[in-house]
Design an enzyme around this catalytic site. Structure first.
Site, PDB file in Angstrom:
ATOM      1  N   ILE A 135     -14.453  -9.349   5.553  1.00 13.42           N
ATOM      2  CA  ILE A 135     -14.433  -7.886   5.585  1.00 13.42           C
ATOM      3  C   ILE A 135     -13.051  -7.542   5.038  1.00 13.42           C
ATOM      4  O   ILE A 135     -12.047  -7.697   5.725  1.00 13.42           O
ATOM      5  CB  ILE A 135     -14.652  -7.325   7.009  1.00 13.42           C
ATOM      6  CG1 ILE A 135     -16.029  -7.736   7.526  1.00 13.42           C
ATOM      7  CG2 ILE A 135     -14.497  -5.804   7.003  1.00 13.42           C
ATOM      8  CD1 ILE A 135     -16.328  -7.284   8.949  1.00 13.42           C
ATOM      9  N   PRO A 136     -12.982  -7.148   3.766  1.00 10.80           N
ATOM     10  CA  PRO A 136     -11.722  -7.176   3.013  1.00 10.80           C
ATOM     11  C   PRO A 136     -10.721  -6.059   3.302  1.00 10.80           C
ATOM     12  O   PRO A 136     -10.434  -5.206   2.462  1.00 10.80           O
ATOM     13  CB  PRO A 136     -12.211  -7.117   1.565  1.00 10.80           C
ATOM     14  CG  PRO A 136     -13.476  -6.333   1.632  1.00 10.80           C
ATOM     15  CD  PRO A 136     -14.115  -6.717   2.943  1.00 10.80           C
ATOM     16  N   CYS A 137     -10.123  -6.096   4.491  1.00  8.16           N
ATOM     17  CA  CYS A 137      -9.117  -5.100   4.853  1.00  8.16           C
ATOM     18  C   CYS A 137      -7.845  -5.245   4.016  1.00  8.16           C
ATOM     19  O   CYS A 137      -7.054  -4.309   3.924  1.00  8.16           O
ATOM     20  CB  CYS A 137      -8.810  -5.174   6.336  1.00  8.16           C
ATOM     21  SG  CYS A 137      -8.376  -6.810   6.932  1.00  8.16           S
ATOM     22  N   HIS A 138      -7.658  -6.406   3.380  1.00  7.81           N
ATOM     23  CA  HIS A 138      -6.471  -6.604   2.539  1.00  7.81           C
ATOM     24  C   HIS A 138      -6.508  -5.724   1.288  1.00  7.81           C
ATOM     25  O   HIS A 138      -5.488  -5.552   0.634  1.00  7.81           O
ATOM     26  CB  HIS A 138      -6.332  -8.087   2.151  1.00  7.81           C
ATOM     27  CG  HIS A 138      -7.489  -8.638   1.393  1.00  7.81           C
ATOM     28  ND1 HIS A 138      -8.648  -9.058   2.027  1.00  7.81           N
ATOM     29  CD2 HIS A 138      -7.686  -8.829   0.065  1.00  7.81           C
ATOM     30  CE1 HIS A 138      -9.501  -9.498   1.116  1.00  7.81           C
ATOM     31  NE2 HIS A 138      -8.945  -9.364  -0.079  1.00  7.81           N
ATOM     32  N   ARG A 139      -7.647  -5.136   0.981  1.00  3.61           N
ATOM     33  CA  ARG A 139      -7.788  -4.286  -0.209  1.00  3.61           C
ATOM     34  C   ARG A 139      -7.428  -2.828   0.064  1.00  3.61           C
ATOM     35  O   ARG A 139      -7.592  -1.973  -0.789  1.00  3.61           O
ATOM     36  CB  ARG A 139      -9.220  -4.380  -0.741  1.00  3.61           C
ATOM     37  CG  ARG A 139      -9.585  -5.773  -1.215  1.00  3.61           C
ATOM     38  CD  ARG A 139     -11.010  -5.862  -1.712  1.00  3.61           C
ATOM     39  NE  ARG A 139     -11.347  -7.258  -1.995  1.00  3.61           N
ATOM     40  CZ  ARG A 139     -12.568  -7.753  -1.942  1.00  3.61           C
ATOM     41  NH1 ARG A 139     -13.596  -6.967  -1.635  1.00  3.61           N
ATOM     42  NH2 ARG A 139     -12.791  -9.030  -2.192  1.00  3.61           N
TER      43      ARG A 139
END
Length: 182
Positions: A135-139
């Site tokens: 779940i790409p919270c780094h984006r």
């Protein structure tokens, strides 16, 4: 069912994975903020669960520069309806692209049929994402392009975005204010 856990050594550090036996419920970088926050105290190590085998394969493909689909894994992050809604939007961010907290807040306001939504509330939900990377919270970045708010640490965030081919000249790491002793 007793929760299970395993570890995965990635290029950005050791990760702990958690499962309810069928779904991936957590993925944390070692020492990240909110580490294993949703992992049961009595979780047992089990390296043979199919969900762990599939997740490790997903991670290996991801770190090899491929773009595995988020929907290819059975995810079940624990959180409020609000957090679930934010995490769903995170899952829709394309590989190698960025979104701001404010843009997520606007999308969420439309979905929830509200006039507006707080970017700070969105930031809290993003920061408590229990399934990092997949779940790409780094984006997610600040409105000015600031690389803020990654529970796994700034080096990991920069590493992940670089791996995905993000143009790093459009973002920056905010300088911390150092107070002089008085």
């Amino acid at each position: 069912m007793i929760d299970s856990k395993t570890t995965y050594r990635s290029p950005i550090g050791l990760m702990t994975l958690a499962s309810d036996g069928k779904h991936l419920t957590g993925l944390w970088l070692e020492n990240q903020a909110h580490f294993a926050e949703t992992l049961a105290d009595d979780a047992v190590t089990n390296d043979t669960l199919q969900v762990f085998i599939d997740t490790k394969s997903w991670l290996a493909r991801y770190f090899a520069g491929h773009q595995p689909s988020v929907v290819s894994l059975p995810l079940a992050p624990a959180g409020s309806a609000f957090r679930q809604a934010v995490w769903q939007i995170l899952c829709e961010i394309p590989y190698g692209e960025l979104i701001t907290y404010g843009e997520i807040a606007k999308k969420l306001a439309v979905t929830m049929e509200k006039a507006s939504m707080s970017s700070q509330a969105v930031g809290g939900a993003v920061g408590h994402n229990p399934i990092s990377i997949i779940i790409p919270c780094h984006r997610v970045v600040g409105a000015s392009g600031s690389l803020t708010g990654y529970a796994g640490g700034m080096d990991a965030k920069v590493g992940l975005l670089t791996l995905e081919g993000v143009d790093m000249t459009t973002v920056f790491i905010p300088k911390t204010t150092i107070k002089k002793p008085t």
